[in-house]
Design a protein around this motif. Sequence first.
Motif, PDB file in Angstrom:
ATOM      1  N   LYS A 128     -16.402  11.056  11.133  1.00 54.39           N
ATOM      2  CA  LYS A 128     -15.379  12.110  11.225  1.00 54.39           C
ATOM      3  C   LYS A 128     -15.588  13.061  12.250  1.00 54.39           C
ATOM      4  CE  LYS A 128     -12.186  10.638   6.905  1.00 54.39           C
ATOM      5  NZ  LYS A 128     -13.609  10.391   6.163  1.00 54.39           N
ATOM      6  N   GLN A 144     -15.949  11.919  15.442  1.00 51.70           N
ATOM      7  CA  GLN A 144     -14.616  11.658  15.879  1.00 51.70           C
ATOM      8  C   GLN A 144     -13.744  12.778  16.266  1.00 51.70           C
ATOM      9  OE1 GLN A 144     -13.649   8.802  12.440  1.00 51.70           O
ATOM     10  NE2 GLN A 144     -12.372   8.136  13.925  1.00 51.70           N
ATOM     11  N   ASP A 189     -15.866   4.127   6.913  1.00 51.13           N
ATOM     12  CA  ASP A 189     -16.173   4.459   7.880  1.00 51.13           C
ATOM     13  C   ASP A 189     -17.302   4.363   8.140  1.00 51.13           C
ATOM     14  OD1 ASP A 189     -13.536   6.734   7.507  1.00 51.13           O
ATOM     15  OD2 ASP A 189     -15.026   8.418   6.732  1.00 51.13           O
ATOM     16  N   GLU A 201     -11.782   3.429  16.147  1.00 47.95           N
ATOM     17  CA  GLU A 201     -12.258   4.250  17.380  1.00 47.95           C
ATOM     18  C   GLU A 201     -14.103   4.569  16.456  1.00 47.95           C
ATOM     19  OE1 GLU A 201     -10.033   8.497  18.556  1.00 47.95           O
ATOM     20  OE2 GLU A 201     -11.382   8.942  17.050  1.00 47.95           O
ATOM     21  N   GLN A 202     -14.428   4.593  15.095  1.00 49.94           N
ATOM     22  CA  GLN A 202     -15.435   4.625  14.478  1.00 49.94           C
ATOM     23  C   GLN A 202     -16.177   3.096  15.802  1.00 49.94           C
ATOM     24  OE1 GLN A 202     -15.137   5.083  10.966  1.00 49.94           O
ATOM     25  NE2 GLN A 202     -13.910   6.539   9.981  1.00 49.94           N
ATOM     26  N   SER A 237     -10.358   2.781  22.474  1.00 49.86           N
ATOM     27  CA  SER A 237     -11.395   2.226  21.562  1.00 49.86           C
ATOM     28  C   SER A 237     -12.496   1.053  23.258  1.00 49.86           C
ATOM     29  CB  SER A 237     -10.399   1.540  20.646  1.00 49.86           C
ATOM     30  OG  SER A 237     -10.977   0.485  20.799  1.00 49.86           O
TER      31      SER A 237
END
Length: 771
Positions: A408, A411, A540, A590-591, A640
């Motif tokens: 996180k 990001q 995640d 995005e991860q 992305s």
Amino acid sequence: MVQSSVLGFPRMGANRELKKATEAYWAGKATVESLLETGKTLRAAHWKIQKDAGVDLIPSNDFSFYDQVLDHILMFNAIPERYTKYNLPPLDVLFAMGRGLQKKETESSPAIDVTSLEMVKWFDSNYHYVRPTFQDNQEFKLNSTKPIDEFKEAKELGITTRPVILGPVSFLQLGKADRGQSVTPIDLLEKLLPVYEELLTKLAEAGAESVQIDEPVLVLDLPEATKKAFETAYSKLGKLSSAPKLVLATYFGDIVHNIDVIPSISHLYGLHIDLVRAPEQLSDVLKAIGDKQVLSVGVVDGRNIWKTNFSKAIGLVESAVHTIGAERVIVATSSSLLHTPHTLESEKNLDPEVADWFSFATEKCKEVVIIAKAVSDGAETVAEEIKSNAASVTARATSKRTNDAAVKDRQAKITEEMYNRKSPFPDRIAAQSKTLNLPKFPTTTIGSFPQTSEIRVQRNKFTKKQITAEEYEKFIEKEIDDVIAIQEEIGLDVLVHGEPERNDMVQYFGERLHGYVFTTNAWVQSYGSRCVRPPIIVGDISRPAAMTVKGSKYAQSKTKKPMKGMLTGPVTCLRWSFPRDDVHQSVQAEQLALALRDEVIDLEKAGIYVIQVDEPAIREGFPLRKGKERDDYLTWAVNSFKLATAGVENGTQIHSHFCYSDFQDMFSLISNLDADVLSIENSKSDAKLLNVFKKEEYPRHIGPGVYDIHSPRIPSYDEIKNRIEEMLQYLKPEQLWIDPDCGLKTRQWTETKPSLTNMVNAAKHFREKYA
Ligand SMILES: CN1c2c(nc(N)[nH]c2=O)NC[C@@H]1CNc1ccc(C(=O)N[C@@H](CCC(=O)N[C@@H](CCC(=O)N[C@@H](CCC(=O)O)C(=O)O)C(=O)O)C(=O)O)cc1
Ligand SMILES: N[C@@H](CCS)C(=O)O
Ligand SMILES: [Zn+2]
């Protein structure tokens, strides 16, 4: 009393028996009788699972030897003449339409060489259907009695089923005019309806009390003519004197934007809506349906593997019951369970913590029954089930596995520059032509080479620890050596390592990323006999170590030609996994992009200067309807991809590949990716696709596939030459790459070598012509 129902069950079998039997038949190793017997055994087993679970409305005719839409093509005799002229048995005609057929001439039969019909994504799922193609003088007739036969087959086993048929509007709307024809499919409705009438009457005669008639196109933006077609179709079919009760099923979205169609179907017995995808449609639909109609509420997810949250689902069903009464409500799966694996029982290696969060097809059958019982008889009658479900839901929401603060944090620190390459394309291509030194019309392949049974056997042995990691690695290196030698011999320009180490282009990465779990037997049908085992995103995502660098570096050390690094893009990794349903897809993409960005940069550092990031699923992720969701998707999907790929120098060439071609409505997305080279599926599409690239003056390089890799047939030199000639009407010679439509993993070497040789020779012809 609320009834329970399932819209369709996966057909492959607990151990992919159908796949194995079908492929054995194709290979001439099994008789048609044994294939038919396997089908019968599987149908019986699947009906029994549902019966034992206590499901009230069990589907039949959800089984297919290839694809349910293809079954309808055969059933309505919408078979182009090129498939009928050889007088093949019906099952072989079906397979010829599904996968093409090439047979040498024998003393008793002529040579056969037909390509398959087009295969397209089933809405936004990872299932593919065979697209119906119609003639200008199209006529229909009832050419098979499959739904009736399967209904009777179940009845003989003591199970009264609800046959599933694809509705006439969707059947036509999902089709297209055959090559060289100009018919508008929906205009054929009047001709098609008598065949539906005959089919429904026969089903009634066989004892079918109700029929599920699928009209999934209702979730799309529809042209006026198609909306009108609902009125025409269902005023007829709803008023048949002897027909089963019809439940019209929609799924994968809401139908509120087509709510004005509902009055035209209000004389049908019932309507099914997908409340997993679009729970907010319930109140609008309840207001719009007739005062006698039954509403089937899809509250158990047919597209994902998460346990249903009983408390939420029961709440939704109760609000329907509150408005229209229990007798008019059916609890159902949101769509067919075709998109989910057979049973969780087969997963012996899953960590029990996460296994407790999952529910596959067999378990979902029990879920609809429990929810229906809770609503009908009171929650106390299933108190244990509800309590344990609540415990699973809470455990998942609070588990450490779902949250990773470091991910996180990363990001939150993404900057604008991270999305953009260092220079615009003209500077990049100039730098790349120095690094790569490629000829005009460069040839390449899409990545995978035949996944021979030897490769699979060795991988299986490695997975089962029957050979060591070292032995497996040696074996893979030898495969890479062989594939490179073959490509050198054929004369390809940008080589690949062949992806022999990959079980699947998404699963392979899922197995190497944190935040994922993967299964041993959770297969889902993708098309025909082909299955995938989507990994599951549980938390995640991050990359603990480089995933492909060692293999690509090894491959590059074996050739002087450029070696292309091969990665699967963030959107495709997301779309072909079972995603989380507790965070938005853009967050998961995005991860994935950050993890892939590190891999791309590491590949470049290792001396790999062509890197392909495949995004074949970017099309299927495109929301089905125009609007905000689609606009948002265009931003996050592009971002992305750019985040994953923009970290390299100008001289490193980024490729991307898409094997689904409906780009007309998403050209900007493709263009905004800013990939240096695109390879796209084209061999089954018509010139319309290339016209988009011409019209929009697409500025970068592009390789529209010159032959179809889904079919075993070998394209001739002339055929490929003609294809390229055609492409040159739309694209400039200096921007054209020559490649197949997609990876070659499903092909045999006996098909691959001659096909690629013909392809390279055709490229040479144009090199000389434009020298
Ligand atoms: C490109 N596509 C893909 C999609 N989705 C993905 N997740 N991946 C894709 O590649 N969606 C869109 C398209 C769909 N196209 C395809 C194309 C090809 C396949 C395919 O070939 N599937 C294989 C299974 C691939 C795989 O995972 N193989 C594993 C396991 C192999 C296996 O069955 N092993 C045996 C034992 C070994 C033996 O004796 O043979 C076993 O476990 O029983 C591997 O290679 O290790 C298929 O066969 O269906 C799918 C989608
Ligand atoms: N690189 C992959 C792309 C498939 S879409 C392959 O060649 O199989
Ligand atoms: Zn592809």
